[in-house]
Structures are given as structure tokens and as C-alpha cells.
Motif scaffolding. Structure first.
Motif, PDB file in Angstrom:
ATOM      1  N   LEU A 513       0.918  -1.159   0.231  1.00 16.89           N
ATOM      2  CA  LEU A 513      -0.087  -0.154  -0.039  1.00 16.89           C
ATOM      3  C   LEU A 513       1.057   1.320  -0.114  1.00 16.89           C
ATOM      4  CD1 LEU A 513      -3.025  -1.213   2.448  1.00 16.89           C
ATOM      5  CD2 LEU A 513      -1.985  -1.618  -0.440  1.00 16.89           C
ATOM      6  N   ARG A 514       1.813   1.721   0.417  1.00 22.14           N
ATOM      7  CA  ARG A 514       2.562   1.842   0.663  1.00 22.14           C
ATOM      8  C   ARG A 514       3.480   2.599  -0.803  1.00 22.14           C
ATOM      9  NH1 ARG A 514       5.248  -0.004   5.314  1.00 22.14           N
ATOM     10  NH2 ARG A 514       4.067   0.825   7.682  1.00 22.14           N
ATOM     11  N   ARG A 515       3.304   1.848  -1.334  1.00 19.24           N
ATOM     12  CA  ARG A 515       4.111   1.362  -3.017  1.00 19.24           C
ATOM     13  C   ARG A 515       3.277   2.552  -3.624  1.00 19.24           C
ATOM     14  NH1 ARG A 515       6.276  -3.091  -5.650  1.00 19.24           N
ATOM     15  NH2 ARG A 515       4.146  -3.653  -5.420  1.00 19.24           N
ATOM     16  N   ALA A 516       1.394   1.541  -3.139  1.00 19.40           N
ATOM     17  CA  ALA A 516       0.214   1.944  -4.316  1.00 19.40           C
ATOM     18  C   ALA A 516      -0.066   3.814  -4.339  1.00 19.40           C
ATOM     19  CB  ALA A 516      -0.356   1.192  -3.724  1.00 19.40           C
ATOM     20  N   ALA A 517       0.659   4.225  -2.602  1.00 18.91           N
ATOM     21  CA  ALA A 517      -0.051   4.791  -2.667  1.00 18.91           C
ATOM     22  C   ALA A 517       1.530   6.436  -3.156  1.00 18.91           C
ATOM     23  CB  ALA A 517       0.267   5.292  -0.683  1.00 18.91           C
ATOM     24  N   LEU A 518       2.095   6.447  -3.374  1.00 20.11           N
ATOM     25  CA  LEU A 518       3.389   6.444  -3.678  1.00 20.11           C
ATOM     26  C   LEU A 518       3.435   6.921  -5.351  1.00 20.11           C
ATOM     27  CD1 LEU A 518       6.286   5.726  -1.948  1.00 20.11           C
ATOM     28  CD2 LEU A 518       5.832   7.567  -1.838  1.00 20.11           C
ATOM     29  N   GLY A 519       3.009   5.749  -5.665  1.00 22.59           N
ATOM     30  CA  GLY A 519       2.107   5.431  -7.435  1.00 22.59           C
ATOM     31  C   GLY A 519       1.209   6.528  -7.410  1.00 22.59           C
ATOM     32  N   VAL A 520      -0.038   7.102  -6.704  1.00 26.80           N
ATOM     33  CA  VAL A 520      -0.866   7.599  -6.622  1.00 26.80           C
ATOM     34  C   VAL A 520       0.313   9.241  -6.588  1.00 26.80           C
ATOM     35  CG1 VAL A 520      -2.838   8.844  -5.605  1.00 26.80           C
ATOM     36  CG2 VAL A 520      -2.910   6.515  -6.190  1.00 26.80           C
ATOM     37  N   LEU A 521       0.424   9.378  -5.775  1.00 30.98           N
ATOM     38  CA  LEU A 521       0.840  10.756  -5.911  1.00 30.98           C
ATOM     39  C   LEU A 521       2.170  11.443  -6.893  1.00 30.98           C
ATOM     40  CD1 LEU A 521       2.253  10.027  -2.086  1.00 30.98           C
ATOM     41  CD2 LEU A 521       0.148  11.964  -2.906  1.00 30.98           C
ATOM     42  N   GLU A 522       2.962   9.816  -7.363  1.00 31.88           N
ATOM     43  CA  GLU A 522       4.001  10.734  -8.631  1.00 31.88           C
ATOM     44  C   GLU A 522       2.421  10.928  -9.881  1.00 31.88           C
ATOM     45  OE1 GLU A 522       6.368  10.790  -9.009  1.00 31.88           O
ATOM     46  OE2 GLU A 522       7.755   9.852  -7.694  1.00 31.88           O
ATOM     47  N   LEU A 523       1.508  10.004 -10.120  1.00 29.86           N
ATOM     48  CA  LEU A 523       0.259  10.242 -11.109  1.00 29.86           C
ATOM     49  C   LEU A 523       0.162  11.335 -10.826  1.00 29.86           C
ATOM     50  CD1 LEU A 523      -0.958   7.082 -11.451  1.00 29.86           C
ATOM     51  CD2 LEU A 523       0.194   7.402 -12.783  1.00 29.86           C
ATOM     52  N   LEU A 524      -0.213  12.393 -10.063  1.00 28.35           N
ATOM     53  CA  LEU A 524      -1.026  13.479  -9.708  1.00 28.35           C
ATOM     54  C   LEU A 524       0.259  14.459 -10.262  1.00 28.35           C
ATOM     55  CD1 LEU A 524      -3.240  12.804  -6.551  1.00 28.35           C
ATOM     56  CD2 LEU A 524      -3.896  12.843  -9.130  1.00 28.35           C
ATOM     57  N   THR A 525       1.356  14.642  -9.506  1.00 21.37           N
ATOM     58  CA  THR A 525       1.751  15.299  -9.714  1.00 21.37           C
ATOM     59  C   THR A 525       2.885  15.192 -11.264  1.00 21.37           C
ATOM     60  OG1 THR A 525       3.801  13.511  -8.063  1.00 21.37           O
ATOM     61  CG2 THR A 525       2.421  16.145  -7.089  1.00 21.37           C
ATOM     62  N   ARG A 526       3.247  14.251 -11.753  1.00 21.67           N
ATOM     63  CA  ARG A 526       3.769  14.099 -12.568  1.00 21.67           C
ATOM     64  C   ARG A 526       3.006  15.128 -13.959  1.00 21.67           C
ATOM     65  NH1 ARG A 526       5.834  14.415 -16.388  1.00 21.67           N
ATOM     66  NH2 ARG A 526       7.440  13.308 -18.195  1.00 21.67           N
ATOM     67  N   ASN A 527       1.633  14.743 -14.049  1.00 15.56           N
ATOM     68  CA  ASN A 527       1.254  14.863 -14.534  1.00 15.56           C
ATOM     69  C   ASN A 527      -0.203  16.141 -14.603  1.00 15.56           C
ATOM     70  OD1 ASN A 527       0.703  12.813 -17.545  1.00 15.56           O
ATOM     71  ND2 ASN A 527       0.523  11.337 -14.750  1.00 15.56           N
ATOM     72  N   VAL A 528      -0.248  17.013 -13.327  1.00 13.44           N
ATOM     73  CA  VAL A 528      -0.757  18.431 -13.004  1.00 13.44           C
ATOM     74  C   VAL A 528      -2.143  17.452 -12.690  1.00 13.44           C
ATOM     75  CG1 VAL A 528      -0.742  20.965 -12.245  1.00 13.44           C
ATOM     76  CG2 VAL A 528       0.752  18.935 -13.486  1.00 13.44           C
ATOM     77  N   VAL A 529      -3.031  16.064 -11.956  1.00 14.11           N
ATOM     78  CA  VAL A 529      -4.131  15.779 -11.888  1.00 14.11           C
ATOM     79  C   VAL A 529      -4.129  16.731 -11.154  1.00 14.11           C
ATOM     80  CG1 VAL A 529      -5.343  14.010 -11.513  1.00 14.11           C
ATOM     81  CG2 VAL A 529      -3.502  14.058 -13.032  1.00 14.11           C
TER      82      VAL A 529
END
Length: 762
Positions: A513-529
Motif C-alpha cells: 500500500l505504501r508503493r500504491a500511495a507513492l504511485g498515486v502521488l507520482e501520477l498526480l504530480t507528474r501529470n498535474v492532475v
């Protein structure tokens, strides 16, 4: 001073255990010698598939004599206490030493002289203890001795011990295996016994018998000769340090050899071929000058063959052909069934006993992915760059043309349909033969199968990449369909397991779940979602409602469902905050500033939050920011002591205007009476500065120009400094005192419009 050689000969040690075993041997040996007061100048450890060894240099032939003192009872202690101490030390009363302590009491001490011991005797005791306590991940018993649990356990049957101090044998016996001067050379080149003279000739004598004992040296040989073999045929070796180390752990005399396979197998996806070569066969992968996968491999033999390795290569080619034939069969069979039909089998796979089947998860992810698009959270313009084969990490033929992105010209409706379609098919490859054989290819194979049956490139790419990013440093998807499906998949996983009360604990995170949360953060910040965290949790929890609240559900079950939902809202945002700190730490963002913005409450757009944090960090590192922070803390400390202003109030609630007057109700709460007065010049200057800065900061925050908001606050630095220099806050006049306290509260709350400065360190 002399050197000591130890070798423990056994049957093949698994390659994955060798390096750790070599380190453990050196560590345990050092610890055991330290207990006897011995410290070698240096220790060099070695490991091969058949032996663990070390050389300890600079050992004395004898340990030094030492005096050990034991504190006993007082001289006037009862006879029983004295008798017990004498029995423990083996001394008489006359041999004890009397010493006064700080209180004047006479204390008895036993001074026991321990004579030096021969180093050989120390080693003869230490080595068996090390062998018996060795921490192998897996070990075994063998022979008749294995009938009792007291017998020796070792990774594989122990066959020989070499223990030589200087030129003398250290006599050791462990479970019938006695130390000697003899060891064995290479299993084929020199299977006979070798007599070792000592540490000085060990490495070279074994080298002469085709055994390279240094693991690092074998790695260097494999890497260099493999590159030479590839270059000789115009090919390039795909770098793989892990595979180099594994081959070094499988050989004592490594000989890299180049072979080839039928180019017809290249019709199978390249990832399959690479995994077959690397995982199944331990072969190195090669590429041609154009960077494409070459129909060739490098294997590592353990002998210098008389025919130059021709027969070895032929045997490996035959085995590889069988493996690749199986892979091609899986590829052809899987393509005969549409992904849509594969997906129907997901109903038979349990995702988690509390969270339904994989088919249930797919349904939740599909709805969430469509919602992300329909709400305008993920749009065709969300992608910050075009997906190309190079940045998508796929080989030739696996991605759309870089000149024509998969999402080009896509409407919101088309994007929503494709996101839902990709989500419904993204787990379908889990039931294919190929993923059953190579679980590492889940997602990747789904992308290939989708493209093979003619599905849109955007859908195939989303299926292929929806697991990404799978860790820090991994590629972050940017194509909008992929972003929608990847976000939906990770959000559903997080919400589901938090709903089921299975968050990570300490170092345990069985569901990643830590990896999943970091994945969400990377997707949001990298794509400015621009995603509202609270809203996304609400939408994801709708899937839990569908799963657990079937018609006819009882009151107790529904109450449990509501509690689980509330618990998710309480714990998951904090979990995201912690992961955000971890993610941003490497970017140099201070965790206390993230806390300062989170403490404002109501900020759940992580893109906006990070923009605010970065602007805040840039501000507090300037002189204006540092001084304003100091002024804020001084004001906050004063207000903490004053009950009416102990909690934050808005400027409207504070009610301080240009004339410095305070509302009557606030004065009444403070037990004061309003009296008109004229503010002092520096007090009036701060009021004027706040009148100008507050609206500027508020407007800047509304348009998300946080740098401008900080610039507006910076104008308060000089007035607040001057205020504290000249103005007495706790004036004897109640009206002045209350007005000035309200002014400080107004300044504090103006700052709180940007961040809670009380959370900022420094």
C-alpha cells in the motif's frame, strides 16, 4: 604475528546465499576472536559454490594475560554472603583485596589473573561454535547423525575443513569431519586433493587447480569476457549486474560462451524471450547495433572445454529452443481467446476474502476510471508528454508512433469509453498461459494481446502500463487513458484495504500500500492532475458499498459498513500525508512545511498543496521570511497567554480596523471596557500594512498564485519588527492592551491564510 586460513568445503551452496554467507563468516569470526582479546589486522573472506573461506592476517600466537576484577560484598557482610562470593571466585578470604568506596565502606574485590592462551586453542574452540551457530536462511542435516535434532545443520553436507595458523594445523573436529591440510580443486579440471601450506599460498594454489575463490574476481571475468564475445560478433551485451553475480555464484572457473537461437522465435514478444533467457536459463541477453533484440545469448560455462565450448553451446541451444517453443505455444494459444473472454474467468480468482474477486475489483476500477474522465479530472490535455517507445519502456512494435500519440484528438466521451474499456480488460492477462508461466509480465502481455486483436493503441497502452509506477524511479505514465486506469486501480487498492482495516503496520506492508500511495502521488504530480483526495475516497468507497451492502443487509452489518467507511476517511488522508513527505524528501522539500499547509485543513488537492508548500519554502528561506516567522512566533507566544486570543480567529472576528478599536463583545469577554484612543505611529503602520497585505494575499491564494501571496506577507516584515521594537503590547490601559492583542491576532490569522506557521521549525 602470523596468518590464519579457514576453509569450509561442502556441496553446492545456492548462489543467492553466497555473498551473505561470506559476510557472516567474517563477522562471526571477528566477534569470536574479540571475546578472547584477539584482533587481526585484516580479514579477507572468499566464497565459491563449494567453499566458504577466510584469511585473517596479523594474529599473535598467544593472547595476552589479563587481570579480571570482580566486586564482592562489604568486608563486614554476613558470613553467608562472603562464603558465596568465595565459592564463585575460588579464592580464600586472604586473597581478596579491600578497597574503600565513596561512603567509606570497605568493599572486597577478587583480582583473578587470566593467563594468556595459545591462539590455536582459541581458534579450536571458536571455529566449531561459528559453524554450529551459522545463520543460513535454509540448512539441512544428513547421514546417520540426522536422526537426532542435536546434529549439525549446514547449508549442504559439510565435507572438509582446512584450518592452518601460520604453517601449523589447528586441530578441529565437527560431527566426524576433521581439519586437515587437504582440499579439493575444480570438480572436473582437478578433482583430486590439494595440499595447502597456509594462507600465503591458498589463493594461488586453488587458481592453479582452476578455482578462483574471489567472487568479485569471477564477476569481473564474466563481465569482461561476455562483452568481448558479444563485440566479436557485432552485438551489445545488455547490462545485468544481478545476473553477473548469479553466474559468479554458479561457477568456480567461469567461461562465457556465445550461442544463437532460431530468429523465428523473435515473433514472440521480446520481454518473453528476455525472461526465458535470464530467469530460466541464466543467459545474458544481446542486442544488435540498432538496439533490437538479437537471436543470440551468452551462457557461462564452468570449464575450459577441449572443443572451445562447441558442445556446451549446442546443448544450451537445444534446451533454450525447447523453452522458446513453449513460450511461442503459449503466445499463439493465448491470442486465440479475446481479452474480453479471458476477463470472464476473473470471477474465479479471489482478490481478497474481504474484498471479493478480481472481477469485483475490475468492476470498481472501471467505474472509477470513467468517473475520473467524466468529471474532467483526467483530460486529453492531462498528459505532459507524448508516449513513445523510448519513454514507455517497450521494444519495437509495442507502442504507437511518437508522431501520432494514442490520445491525439480524443474527446472526453471517447476518453471515458476507452478508460472504462481498458480498466475492464487490464487484469484479463492474469488467466493467460503466458502470465501463468511468467507472472512478471502481467500487464505487459495484456498490452500485446490487446494490440494483436486490434484494440485501440490507447487501450493497449493503458493495459500494459496500468501497474506503473511500481516504485521510486520507475517511469510514470502520461497518456490520459493510462493515467485514468492506473490512478483508479491504485486508489481502489488503497481504499479497499483501509476499508477492511488492513493498513501497513511498522515494517510490514503485505499488500504494497505504501508503493500504491507513492504511485498515486507520482501520477498526480507528474501529470498535474487536480484530484480532490476526499472526493476520490468517497467515489472509491462506493465500490465497497456495492460489495458489502446487498439488498436485505442487516442493521449490524450496515453499522459495521458505516464504521469502516468513517475509519477510512480518518486514516487514509494521514497515510497520504506521510507518503507525500517521503516522496518530497528526495526533492528537498521540508516535511514541516507540508505539515504547516496540511494543518490549515480543507486542502486535499495535492497538486495545489505542493505548489503552496514550494512557495512557502522559497519564502521562509529568505530574510523576509525568516524575520516574519520570528515575528509570528513572538506574537503567537504572547497570544497563548491571553485567553480571548488563544485560538485562531479570522480578521473579521478580530474586528480591528484602522483606528485600532476592538469590538465591544470581545472586550467584554476579556472583562475590559472600550475606551477610544489613537494608535501609536508604529501600531498604525502595522494596521495599514495588514489592510494592504490581507486582501492581496487572499486574492493571490484564490487564483493559486502562492508566490504572490508570500510576497504580500513579506510586506509585513518591517512593520511587525518596528511594532515589537516600540509598542508595548501589555499596556496598563485595557483598551490599548486589548486592541494590540487583537492586532497581533489579526497578523497571526493573516499568516494562517497561507500556512500554519506554528508548525514550521526554526
Amino acid at each position: 604475528m602470523t596468518d590464519f586460513l579457514l576453509e569450509l568445503l561442502c556441496e553446492e551452496i545456492p548462489a543467492r546465499m553466497q555473498q551473505k554467507a561470506s559476510e557472516d563468516l567474517a563477522r562471526l569470526f571477528t566477534e569470536k576472536l574479540a571475546e578472547a582479546g584477539l584482533k587481526p589486522d585484516s580479514i579477507q573472506s572468499f566464497v565459491t559454490p563449494r567453499r566458504l573461506a577466510l584469511i585473517a592476517s596479523g594474529l599473535p600466537l598467544q593472547t595476552q594475560a589479563v587481570n579480571e576484577e570482580l566486586k564482592g560484598p562489604r568486608a563486614d557482610a554476613p558470613p553467608q554472603a562472603l562464603a558465596g562470593f568465595l565459592g564463585k571466585t575460588g579464592l580464600t578470604r586472604e586473597q581478596l583485596v579491600e578497597r574503600p568506596d565513596a561512603k567509606g565502606n570497605v568493599i572486597l574485590f577478587a583480582v583473578i589473573e587470566k593467563p594468556g592462551r595459545a591462539t590455536a586453542d582459541v581458534l579450536a574452540e571458536a571455529i566449531p561454535a561459528i559453524v554450529r551457530a551459522f545463520p543460513w536462511p535454509k540448512s539441512m542435516r544428513w547421514g546417520k547423525a540426522s536422526q537426532t535434532t542435536e546434529s549439525l545443520r549446514w547449508v549442504r553436507p559439510l565435507q572438509g575443513i582446512v584450518a592452518i595458523l601460520g604453517e601449523d594445523l589447528v586441530d578441529i573436529e565437527i560431527e566426524g569431519v576433521r581439519s586437515g591440510f587437504a582440499t579439493l580443486g575444480h570438480r572436473f579440471h582437478h578433482p583430486h586433493q590439494i595440499t595447502i601450506g597456509g594462507a600465503s599460498d591458498y589463493v594461488e594454489k586453488l587458481r592453479a587447480c582452476h578455482v578462483i575463490v574471489d567472487h568479485a574476481e569471477r564477476m569481473a571475468i564474466i563481465e569482461a569476457k561476455a562483452q568481448e564475445a558479444a563485440a566479436a560478433h557485432g552485438l551489445m551485451l545488455v547490462e545485468d549486474k544481478g545476473l553477473v553475480a548469479e553466474n559468479a555464484g554458479l561457477t568456480e572457473w567461469p567461461v562465457p560462451l556465445l550461442g544463437d537461437f532460431d530468429p523465428a522465435f523473435l515473433e514472440v514478444p521480446p520481454e518473453v524471450i528476455q525472461l526465458t533467457l535470464r530467469t530460466n536459463q541464466k543467459y545474458f541477453v544481446l542486442r544488435n547495433a540498432a538496439g533490437a533484440l538479437a537471436p543470440a545469448f551468452i551462457c557461462t560455462a564452468n570449464i575450459e572445454a577441449h572443443d572451445g565450448g562447441t558442445a556446451i553451446v549446442a546443448g544450451n541451444r537445444k534446451v533454450l529452443a525447447a523453452r522458446l517453443s513453449d513460450a511461442r505455444f503459449f503466445w499463439e494459444q493465448d491470442k486465440k481467446t479475446r481479452l474480453e473472454d479471458h476477463a470472464k474467468k476473473l470471477e474465479r480468482i479471489t482478490f481478497h476474502e474481504k474484498l471479493g474477486t478480481v472481477a469485483d475489483k475490475v468492476e470498481r476500477v472501471a467505474k472509477l476510471a470513467r468517473w475520473l474522465v467524466e468529471e474532467g479530472i483526467v483530460t486529453p490535455s492531462s498528459a505532459s508528454q507524448t508516449v513513445t517507445p523510448a519513454n514507455a519502456g517497450v521494444s519495437s512494435g509495442g507502442a504507437p508512433s511518437p508522431e501520432m500519440p494514442a490520445h491525439a484528438g480524443m474527446t472526453k466521451a471517447e476518453l471515458a469509453d476507452m478508460a472504462e474499456q481498458a480498466a475492464r480488460l487490464c487484469k484479463a492477462d492474469l488467466v493467460t498461459e503466458m502470465v501463468g508461466e511468467f507472472p512478471e509480465l502481467q500487464g505487459v502481455m495484456g498490452g500485446y494481446y490487446a494490440r494483436a486483436e486490434g484494440l485501440p493503441d490507447a487501450v493497449a497502452d493503458a493495459i500494459r502500463d496500468h501497474y506503473k509506477p511500481v516504485g521510486q524511479g520507475d517511469e510514470v505514465p502520461t497518456a490520459p487513458v493510462t493515467v485514468a486506469v492506473s490512478l483508479a486501480d491504485k486508489l481502489d487498492t488503497l481504499v479497499s484495504f483501509f476499508y477492511a482495516d488492513m493498513p501497513p503496520t511498522g515494517s510490514k506492508d503485505p499488500f504494497a500500500l505504501r508503493r500504491a500511495a507513492l504511485g498515486v502521488l507520482e501520477l498526480l504530480t507528474r501529470n498535474v492532475v487536480r484530484l480532490s483526495l476526499w472526493e476520490s475516497i468517497t467515489r472509491a468507497l462506493a465500490g465497497m458499498t456495492d460489495l458489502h451492502c446487498a439488498p436485505g443487509i442487516g442493521d449490524a452489518e450496515y453499522e459495521l459498513h458505516l464504521r469502516s467507511m468513517n475509519k477510512t476517511f480518518e486514516t487514509l488522508p494521514d497515510f497520504f500525508a506521510d507518503r507525500l513527505k517521503v516522496q518530497q524528501r528526495e526533492a528537498g522539500v521540508r516535511h514541516d512545511l507540508i505539515d504547516a499547509v496540511f494543518a490549515l485543513g480543507g486542502e486535499d488537492d495535492l497538486v495545489r498543496l505542493l505548489a503552496r508548500v514550494r512557495a512557502l519554502q522559497a519564502f521562509v528561506e529568505t530574510p523576509d521570511g525568516t524575520n516574519l516567522l520570528a515575528g509570528y512566533k513572538r506574537a503567537a507566544n504572547i497570544l497563548k497567554k491571553e485567553a480571548p486570543f488563544a485560538t485562531a480567529v479570522t480578521p473579521a472576528q478580530a474586528g480591528v480596523s484602522g483606528d485600532g478599536a476592538l469590538p465591544h463583545e470581545t472586550l467584554a469577554e476579556a472583562g475590559m471596557t472600550a475606551t477610544a484612543y489613537t494608535p501609536e505611529p508604529d501600531e498604525a503602520a502595522l494596521i495599514a500594512a495588514l489592510d494592504a497585505a490581507e486582501p492581496r494575499a487572499t486574492k493571490a491564494i484564490a487564483r493559486e498564485d502562492f508566490a504572490a501571496a508570500m510576497a504580500a506577507l513579506a510586506t509585513l516584515r518591517a512593520p511587525i519588527d518596528a511594532f515589537f521594537e516600540v509598542v508595548t503590547v501589555n499596556d496598563p490601559d485595557p483598551a490599548k492592551r486589548s486592541a494590540r492583542l487583537a492586532l497581533l491576532a489579526r497578523m497571526r490569522d493573516a499568516v494562517h491564510g497561507v500556512a500554519d506557521f506554528s508548525r514550521i521549525e526554526g
